[in-house]
Design a protein around this motif. Sequence first.
Motif, PDB file in Angstrom:
ATOM      1  N   ARG A 253      39.604   0.812 -20.903  1.00 59.74           N
ATOM      2  CA  ARG A 253      40.618  -0.184 -20.572  1.00 59.74           C
ATOM      3  C   ARG A 253      40.002  -1.573 -20.653  1.00 59.74           C
ATOM      4  O   ARG A 253      38.772  -1.716 -20.566  1.00 59.74           O
ATOM      5  CB  ARG A 253      41.186   0.086 -19.178  1.00 59.74           C
ATOM      6  N   GLU A 294      49.915   4.973 -25.870  1.00 59.77           N
ATOM      7  CA  GLU A 294      49.134   4.502 -24.726  1.00 59.77           C
ATOM      8  C   GLU A 294      47.650   4.815 -24.889  1.00 59.77           C
ATOM      9  O   GLU A 294      46.784   4.105 -24.363  1.00 59.77           O
ATOM     10  CB  GLU A 294      49.672   5.097 -23.429  1.00 59.77           C
ATOM     11  N   ARG A 295      47.333   5.874 -25.631  1.00 55.08           N
ATOM     12  CA  ARG A 295      45.926   6.181 -25.895  1.00 55.08           C
ATOM     13  C   ARG A 295      45.375   5.235 -26.962  1.00 55.08           C
ATOM     14  O   ARG A 295      44.252   4.727 -26.842  1.00 55.08           O
ATOM     15  CB  ARG A 295      45.796   7.635 -26.350  1.00 55.08           C
ATOM     16  N   ALA A 297      46.155   2.280 -27.457  1.00 53.95           N
ATOM     17  CA  ALA A 297      45.972   0.960 -26.854  1.00 53.95           C
ATOM     18  C   ALA A 297      44.607   0.801 -26.195  1.00 53.95           C
ATOM     19  O   ALA A 297      44.129  -0.326 -26.004  1.00 53.95           O
ATOM     20  CB  ALA A 297      47.071   0.699 -25.829  1.00 53.95           C
ATOM     21  N   THR A 298      43.968   1.920 -25.858  1.00 52.28           N
ATOM     22  CA  THR A 298      42.646   1.842 -25.219  1.00 52.28           C
ATOM     23  C   THR A 298      41.513   2.310 -26.144  1.00 52.28           C
ATOM     24  O   THR A 298      40.379   2.434 -25.711  1.00 52.28           O
ATOM     25  CB  THR A 298      42.622   2.688 -23.930  1.00 52.28           C
TER      26      THR A 298
END
Length: 305
Positions: A253, A294-295, A297-298
Amino acid sequence: MELQPGREAVVRVAVATLWTSPEAVRQVDRPALTAQTDIPAWVSGMDTEEQVGDCVLSQLLLGERVLVTELRPDGWARVVAVEQPAAKLDPRGYPGWLPTDQLAPVDPASAGDPLVVDATVTELRAAPAGPVVLPGVVIGTRLVPAGPAEAGWRPLHVPGHAAPLWLPDDELASAPTGPPSAEEVLAVAQRLLDVVYVWGGLSAYGIDCSGLVHLAWRRFGVMLPRDADDQAVATTPLPLGAERPGDLYFFARPGGKIHHIGIVTATPGDHDHRRMLHACYRHRRVLEEPLPAERTATLVGAHRV
């Protein structure tokens, strides 16, 4: 021979669990604390929240070496798992606690070139096709042969057992003489699909994201660090888009350290569509899937071993 601080010992159970402290263990952990552990019962006895409790650091396989650093009178040993690099914690290996009755002194008579267990799960027997003595032995376990194969069975030196124990010879492989191919490593990891996610797990009964990567390469004698952030340091970064099946994806993150890792299963396609095999905390199992938004994005990098 007895266990002594400052000397190495070896794991004498099929799978030993490395704990943060003796005081951290829970009632549900009892099957993992005995002199003959029952890891399937331990995993099945936990609910989904207990499976991710932070009292577990890692797991060690039968025959794995540790350095004993402290022995307590209540039956616990502080050890360093010297075959699981963890540079940020201890340059010697991964530190933690084990019950002393899960360890045996090193037997110089059993020295030699080991064979590696290639069965996903197997059991050691008292004689060829004889009674089971030690169930729950998992892939990646390394044991020294005690003689030539007989009628398709191989005798093996096993810590804590005076007489050799036996495995089918076709469940064993010679130690590799060179680095494995990415395809070979990925094939081992794929055999662990649907294994339950267990924080700190390192077996075919329960495993976490970095444990999956460590165990897949360990099968071929490559000792990657135990934790994802250390695995990133120990591998070679690639430009995103250059990754191929068998490479690694790392995730963090913004402003945080690497917290997740997966094994690339497909060359990125149009629009950077990516897929990976990983032990997924959210789904509580090992699965192969396209990277959800969402994965992605990190995603902070792709590396090669």
